[in-house]
Write a protein that holds these residues in place. Structure first.
Motif, PDB file in Angstrom:
ATOM      1  N   ARG A  73      -4.637  -1.707   7.749  1.00 43.02           N
ATOM      2  CA  ARG A  73      -5.781  -0.794   7.882  1.00 43.02           C
ATOM      3  C   ARG A  73      -7.091  -1.529   7.662  1.00 43.02           C
ATOM      4  NH1 ARG A  73      -7.015   4.343   3.840  1.00 43.02           N
ATOM      5  NH2 ARG A  73      -8.987   5.002   4.815  1.00 43.02           N
ATOM      6  N   TYR A  74      -7.096  -2.487   6.725  1.00 46.43           N
ATOM      7  CA  TYR A  74      -8.324  -3.221   6.415  1.00 46.43           C
ATOM      8  C   TYR A  74      -8.401  -4.561   7.155  1.00 46.43           C
ATOM      9  CZ  TYR A  74      -8.775   0.279   2.742  1.00 46.43           C
ATOM     10  OH  TYR A  74      -8.887   1.472   2.053  1.00 46.43           O
ATOM     11  N   LYS A 129       3.947   0.710   1.921  1.00 45.82           N
ATOM     12  CA  LYS A 129       2.652   1.333   1.656  1.00 45.82           C
ATOM     13  C   LYS A 129       1.551   0.274   1.554  1.00 45.82           C
ATOM     14  CE  LYS A 129       2.163   5.235   0.409  1.00 45.82           C
ATOM     15  NZ  LYS A 129       1.832   6.511   1.111  1.00 45.82           N
ATOM     16  N   ASN A 135     -12.340  -0.673  -0.057  1.00 43.06           N
ATOM     17  CA  ASN A 135     -11.823   0.184  -1.121  1.00 43.06           C
ATOM     18  C   ASN A 135     -11.560  -0.648  -2.378  1.00 43.06           C
ATOM     19  OD1 ASN A 135      -9.506   1.441  -2.715  1.00 43.06           O
ATOM     20  ND2 ASN A 135     -10.024   3.130  -1.331  1.00 43.06           N
ATOM     21  N   TRP A 183      -7.771  -0.853  -3.588  1.00 47.01           N
ATOM     22  CA  TRP A 183      -6.917  -1.727  -2.790  1.00 47.01           C
ATOM     23  C   TRP A 183      -7.397  -3.176  -2.859  1.00 47.01           C
ATOM     24  CZ3 TRP A 183      -2.214  -0.661  -1.558  1.00 47.01           C
ATOM     25  CH2 TRP A 183      -1.830   0.669  -1.398  1.00 47.01           C
ATOM     26  N   GLN A 191      -1.789  -0.625   4.262  1.00 47.07           N
ATOM     27  CA  GLN A 191      -3.190  -0.744   3.853  1.00 47.07           C
ATOM     28  C   GLN A 191      -3.778  -2.092   4.249  1.00 47.07           C
ATOM     29  OE1 GLN A 191      -5.150   1.643   2.656  1.00 47.07           O
ATOM     30  NE2 GLN A 191      -3.449   3.073   2.804  1.00 47.07           N
TER      31      GLN A 191
END
Length: 371
Positions: A297-298, A290, A211, A214, A294
Motif C-alpha cells: 500500500r505504501y 497483513k 502512517n 506502520w 501495508q
C-alpha cells in the motif's frame, strides 16, 4: 526418550524367540510391524504359506513395544492352534491399505505432539496445510504421496516442505518411499541479493511511509530484524527489545543494528497499528499477510522479510559471531551461516580482516627468548 531395555526391539524379539513364538518384530520408519510365515491372503493365488508382514499400528515407544509383544504372542498362538484368519487383520486398521488418511494423520499428530515441542498454531500452519491435500477418506499410498509432491512447483519452498512433511508421515506409516529425492534445489541460500534492500534504501522508504504506526512497524523490523508477526508481541526491557511470542518462542533482541536507528526511527515509543483480532490472526498465521499488504500500500518495493534478511547480513558486517547473531535473530547458527554469510563479498571480508588486525588487543605471536 528411547524405550527402556525391557521394551526395545532386540529385547522383545529375544523373549519371543526364547518362548518359541514364530513371530518377529521389525521397524518401518518409526512404526512397529510383525513378520511371520502366514497363509496367502484370500485374493492371492499362492499354494503355500510365506513370509508376510502385518502392521501393529503403534510407534516404536516403550508403550508401543509392550503392545506389539502382546500382539506378536497372540499371532503366534493363532498360528500354532491353526486359528489364524486374515479377516482378523484385513478387516481391521492394522494394514495401511485399510486405513484412511484421516486416521493416519490423527495418529501421527498425537504421536508427534507427545515426542516434540510443537504448538497448535505451528501444526496448523506448517503441517496440517500440507496434510489437507490428502483425500481424507482414502488410504495413504506411496503413489498418492508422490502424486501430491508432483503437483508442487519444482525448486520452491512449497516443494521442499511438501517433500519433508509427507516423508515424515510416510516413515510413520511405514511406507517404503523416498520423497526427498524430489525436493529440488530450494534452500536457505535462495535468498536473492536483488530482494535485499541496501541500508540507504531502507532509510529512504521508511521516510516515505505516511502512517506513523506502520512506520514504526517497518522501523523495528529494520533495526532489530524481527519477523513480520513478532512486531505485534514485543516490549522494551532494560537489556533490549523482548519478543513475547513468535515462531521460535520468546527471546531478547539485545542490540539494534544500527543503534542510531532506534532514535532516528523513534522506536522507543511503541506504536502499533490498529489491527483487529491480533491473537486470532497470529494463530491463523495471517499477521504476515497483513504487514505485506501495508508494505504494498505504501509502495515499499520489497517484502517485509527483506528487512530481516538485511539485518542478518548486517550481523556479519558487524563481525558478530554466528552463535550470537543467531541468538539475536531467533534461529540456529547453522541457518545463519547458510542463509547470510554467502552475501558477504571479498571486499567486505578484507575490510573486516583489516579492522580485526588493526586492533590493539589482537592476538600476538609468542616471544621466545634466544638461548
Amino acid at each position: 526418550m528411547p524405550p527402556k531395555l525391557e521394551y526395545a526391539l532386540e529385547a522383545v524379539n529375544q523373549r519371543l524367540k526364547d518362548s518359541h513364538v514364530k513371530v518377529r518384530l521389525f521397524l518401518r520408519g518409526n512404526m512397529i510391524w510383525m513378520k511371520a510365515t502366514l497363509p496367502p491372503k484370500p485374493h492371492i493365488d499362492r499354494p503355500m504359506p510365506y513370509q508376510q508382514s502385518i502392521s501393529v499400528g503403534v510407534p516404536a515407544t516403550e508403550k508401543g513395544f509392550k503392545r506389539a509383544e502382546e500382539e506378536a504372542r497372540l499371532l503366534g498362538s493363532r498360528l500354532i492352534s491353526k486359528e489364524f484368519d486374515w479377516s482378523q487383520y484385513i478387516d481391521s486398521d492394522r494394514l495401511p491399505e485399510n486405513r484412511t488418511a484421516r486416521s493416519w494423520i490423527n495418529d501421527f499428530k498425537r504421536h508427534y505432539f507427545e515426542t516434540h515441542s510443537l504448538s497448535e498454531s505451528t501444526w496448523k500452519g506448517d503441517w496440517e496445510k500440507i496434510y489437507k491435500r490428502l483425500p481424507p477418506d482414502e488410504p495413504v499410498t506411496s503413489e498418492l504421496l508422490t502424486k501430491i509432491v508432483f503437483t508442487t512447483e519444482r525448486n520452491t519452498r512449497n516443494r521442499l516442505e511438501t517433500c519433508n512433511k509427507l516423508q515424515i508421515l510416510a516413515d510413520f506409516i511405514g511406507l517404503n518411499v523416498n520423497l526427498r529425492q524430489y525436493k529440488g534445489s530450494y534452500g536457505a541460500s535462495k535468498v536473492q541479493d536483488r530482494e535485499i534492500p541496501s541500508d540507504e534504501d531502507i532509510v529512504r522508504y521508511w521516510r516515505k511511509i505516511p502512517n506513523a504506526n506502520w512506520r514504526w512497524i517497518y522501523g523495528v523490523m529494520a533495526a532489530f530484524g524481527l519477523r513480520d508477526h513478532e512486531v505485534f508481541f514485543c516490549e522494551w526491557r532494560e537489556d533490549g527489545l523482548f519478543v513475547r511470542k513468535g515462531k521460535t518462542g520468546q527471546r531478547l533482541v539485545f542490540e539494534a543494528l544500527y543503534p542510531e536507528w532506534v532514535d532516528e526511527f523513534g522506536l522507543r515509543n511503541i506504536r502499533l497499528p490498529k489491527v483487529k483480532d491480533v491473537d486470532r490472526l497470529y494463530e491463523e498465521r495471517k499477521l504476515g499477510d497483513k504487514v505485506a499488504r501495508q508494505f504494498r500500500r505504501y509502495n515499499v518495493p520489497f517484502p517485509p522479510y527483506a528487512l530481516r534478511h538485511a539485518f542478518g547480513i548486517r550481523t556479519v558486517k558487524f563481525d558478530y559471531h554466528p552463535t550470537v547473531a543467531a541468538a539475536l535473530m531467533g534461529h540456529s547458527p547453522n541457518v545463519h551461516l547458510k542463509r547470510y554469510h554467502r552475501h558477504i563479498s571479498d571486499k567486505q571480508n578484507i575490510e573486516a580482516s583489516q579492522r580485526i588486525m588493526s586492533r590493539d588487543d589482537r592476538p600476538k605471536p609468542p616471544i621466545i627468548p634466544h638461548t
